[in-house]
Design an enzyme around this catalytic site. Sequence first.
Site, mmCIF file in Angstrom:
data_model
loop_
_atom_site.group_PDB
_atom_site.id
_atom_site.type_symbol
_atom_site.label_atom_id
_atom_site.label_comp_id
_atom_site.label_asym_id
_atom_site.label_seq_id
_atom_site.Cartn_x
_atom_site.Cartn_y
_atom_site.Cartn_z
ATOM 1 N N HIS A 23 -4.756 -24.804 35.342
ATOM 2 C CA HIS A 23 -4.479 -25.867 36.327
ATOM 3 C C HIS A 23 -4.624 -27.241 35.672
ATOM 4 C CE1 HIS A 23 -5.949 -22.729 39.435
ATOM 5 N NE2 HIS A 23 -4.642 -22.836 39.572
ATOM 6 N N LYS A 47 -8.244 -17.435 54.881
ATOM 7 C CA LYS A 47 -8.408 -16.830 53.554
ATOM 8 C C LYS A 47 -9.874 -16.957 53.132
ATOM 9 C CE LYS A 47 -5.372 -17.073 49.529
ATOM 10 N NZ LYS A 47 -4.388 -17.918 48.836
ATOM 11 N N ARG A 96 4.040 -19.315 35.585
ATOM 12 C CA ARG A 96 3.482 -18.714 34.373
ATOM 13 C C ARG A 96 4.393 -17.620 33.826
ATOM 14 N NH1 ARG A 96 -1.824 -17.550 37.647
ATOM 15 N NH2 ARG A 96 -0.069 -17.029 38.982
ATOM 16 N N SER A 134 -6.995 -17.626 38.926
ATOM 17 C CA SER A 134 -8.343 -17.786 39.485
ATOM 18 C C SER A 134 -8.969 -16.439 39.845
ATOM 19 C CB SER A 134 -8.283 -18.671 40.730
ATOM 20 O OG SER A 134 -7.750 -19.928 40.402
HETATM 21 O O1 PNS Z 1 -2.846 -21.627 44.681
HETATM 22 P P1 PNS Z 1 -2.007 -20.960 45.714
HETATM 23 O O2 PNS Z 1 -2.855 -20.055 46.590
HETATM 24 O O3 PNS Z 1 -0.814 -20.252 45.142
HETATM 25 O O4 PNS Z 1 -1.429 -22.134 46.651
HETATM 26 C C1 PNS Z 1 -0.609 -21.834 47.766
HETATM 27 C C2 PNS Z 1 -0.450 -23.067 48.672
HETATM 28 C C3 PNS Z 1 -1.800 -23.581 49.091
HETATM 29 C C4 PNS Z 1 0.280 -24.150 47.928
HETATM 30 C C5 PNS Z 1 0.382 -22.616 49.915
HETATM 31 O O5 PNS Z 1 -0.251 -21.534 50.518
HETATM 32 C C6 PNS Z 1 0.582 -23.736 50.924
HETATM 33 O O6 PNS Z 1 1.413 -24.577 50.729
HETATM 34 N N1 PNS Z 1 -0.229 -23.735 51.998
HETATM 35 C C7 PNS Z 1 -0.153 -24.734 53.038
HETATM 36 C C8 PNS Z 1 0.565 -24.214 54.287
HETATM 37 C C9 PNS Z 1 2.061 -24.335 54.148
HETATM 38 O O7 PNS Z 1 2.625 -25.407 54.026
HETATM 39 N N2 PNS Z 1 2.718 -23.181 54.161
HETATM 40 C C10 PNS Z 1 4.153 -23.094 54.056
HETATM 41 C C11 PNS Z 1 4.584 -23.034 52.607
HETATM 42 S S1 PNS Z 1 6.199 -22.399 52.554
#
Ligand code: PNS
Length: 174
Positions: A23, A47, A96, A134
Site C-alpha cells: 500500500h 466486515k 497486483r 493484508s
Molecule cells: O481494500 P479493499 O477491501 O479491497 O477495499 C474495498 C473498498 C473499501 C474500496 C470498497 O469496498 C468500497 O469502495 N467500499 C465503500 C462502499 C462502496 O462505495 N461500494 C460500492 C463500490 S462499487
Amino acid sequence: MSPPRGARNALFPGSFDPFTNGHLDLAQRALALFDRVVIAVAHNSAKTALFTPEERVAMIEESVRGLRGVTVMQFTGLLVECAEKVKAAVIIRGLRAVSDFEFEFQMALMNRRLAPGIEIAFLMPSQEFTYLNSTLVKEVARHGGRVRGLVPPGVERRLKERLAPSRHTRGQAR
Ligand code: PNS
C-alpha cells in the site's frame, strides 16, 4: 481542510487492515502523479476487522509521515461520495495480478455509473509486493511468523501487540 484550488487530488481507498508496504508503495507512486493523495480507510461495520478504523488511520498516518501531500481519513458509505467530498477526480486502486482484475473491473464500472466524472486509475506495485495482501500478513503474524519488510515498522509493532497474546495462550485451551 479543503484542498488548494486547481490541485490534482487522488483518493486511495481500501480496508487497510492493516496497511502494508505494498500500500505504501502505491501511495508513493500516486504521489508522483498527483498533488495530493488522500488515503481513505473504509469503515464497514458489516466486515470484521482486526484493527478499528481509528487504529488503521493512526498506523497509516505514522507510516506516511515523511510523504508530503498525503493525508489520511476514514469514510463510511459510498466511495464516490467520499471522492466528491475531498474533490478527488481520480480514485487509485492497486492491481497486483490478473486475479485482482475482475473484482476491480466490476467495482470501477459501478463507481463510474454512480459518478461518471470520477476516473479510476490502476497502479501496479513493485514486483516484490505482488504477492502481498493484508490477509496474508495477518495470517503470518497470527502464527508468529516474521512480517518485517512486509509492513511499516509501526504496523509490525501493533500486529505483535494485537496477536502475540493468542500465541502465548496457544495450546492452553486443551
Ligand atoms: O481494500 P479493499 O477491501 O479491497 O477495499 C474495498 C473498498 C473499501 C474500496 C470498497 O469496498 C468500497 O469502495 N467500499 C465503500 C462502499 C462502496 O462505495 N461500494 C460500492 C463500490 S462499487
